[in-house]
Write an enzyme that holds these catalytic residues in place. Sequence first.
Site, PDB file in Angstrom:
ATOM      1  N   ASP A 240     159.471  86.081  75.548  1.00  0.00           N
ATOM      2  CA  ASP A 240     160.278  86.031  76.770  1.00  0.00           C
ATOM      3  C   ASP A 240     161.747  86.041  76.377  1.00  0.00           C
ATOM      4  OD1 ASP A 240     161.524  85.271  79.325  1.00  0.00           O
ATOM      5  OD2 ASP A 240     159.511  84.652  79.917  1.00  0.00           O
ATOM      6  N   ASP A 277     151.542  85.571  82.506  1.00  0.00           N
ATOM      7  CA  ASP A 277     151.822  85.196  83.902  1.00  0.00           C
ATOM      8  C   ASP A 277     153.164  85.792  84.318  1.00  0.00           C
ATOM      9  OD1 ASP A 277     151.507  84.013  86.385  1.00  0.00           O
ATOM     10  OD2 ASP A 277     152.369  82.102  85.770  1.00  0.00           O
ATOM     11  N   LYS A 306     149.751  89.341  90.651  1.00  0.00           N
ATOM     12  CA  LYS A 306     150.463  88.930  91.860  1.00  0.00           C
ATOM     13  C   LYS A 306     150.006  89.814  93.021  1.00  0.00           C
ATOM     14  CE  LYS A 306     152.652  86.241  89.049  1.00  0.00           C
ATOM     15  NZ  LYS A 306     152.343  84.805  88.964  1.00  0.00           N
TER      16      LYS A 306
END
EC number: 2.1.1.186
Length: 366
Positions: A240, A277, A306
């Site tokens: 990330d 996620d 999602k």
Amino acid sequence: MNKVILYCRPGFEKECAAEITEKATQHNAFGFARVKENSGYVVFECYQHEDAERLVKTLPFHELIFVRQMFVSGDLLRDLPPEDRITPIVGMLTGAIERAGDLRVEVPDTNESKELMKFCRKFTVPLRAALREHKILLGHEKADRPVLHVLFIAPGCCYVGYSYSNNNSPFYMGIPRLKFPSDAPSRSTLKLEEAFHVFVPADEWDERLGSGMYAVDLGACPGGWTYQLVKRSMMVYAVDNGPMAPSLMDTGQVMHHQADGFRFEPPRNNVYWLVCDMVEKPAKVTSLMSDWLIKGWCRETIFNLKLPMKKRYEEVSQNLALLRERLSENGIHAEVHAKHLYHDREEVTVHVRRFWSAVPGRRDER
């Protein structure tokens, strides 16, 4: 008893209804779904009485996405007399089931039902005693026997029936009771913990969630999912561009790669778990997960899709079909399951486990 009662997250009744209607048809059971918006449950009424029991027994519960629990039931019991609510319930179950192993007096997962919870706890004790007296319930809990369900949807109104312990959720109300760890970086950690409980049998945790494994967390910041992996003594590549929680970095188990999750490639070939996620379009995430599995970069993956505001069941079904198709085209043998978890909101969690054939030098997956 010609009805199947299905629990779901409030607001997802239409998805639950679409799913049970489609699955029932595939099992040659026909009927219609009764839906009340934000009620937290769906009633599927079968045209043939025997079909409801057959569905609850043979429709694989683990294949259902939006369903938290299911049981076969008769008509709604209305206006139970306050002086004797037990007799009508016992009457409904008499002749339908005997020697059940457990009793769950439940309510839908709504704010309106919270007041009923107090009553349900108190009512369970005398009801259990009466059911045991009538030989409908065993004198002790038995995990391999059917489970009795009494679902109160309002004061004095309940559905009564049973499910099979080998084809239901083992959790009360279909909800795992997990406690948020105070040292976790975010509440999202509960999503992955619940996923482990739902997708990985407890007796396989030592083998599949054991210490010393390597894992990759795509879109890891601030580390809610990484926390679950670290907690199980895994070594984690956290990918990330954002910062990771210092508490996780201090463990020495986390290697932070400030990179785009869609471009990252694992620096070693013994990664077991891939978790993801990321807030991205479902098709894009599905394609990425497919790539990792096809290239053999991981053995198991858990990721979130999602959901759009409309046609959520269709969106999930389409992406799962795409995933299975790509794996099949590339000769990949894998198990694919998805669940709308309690800790999920506008998303669905997918689990894929890849299996290898016997290859020299490679430990086979059982």
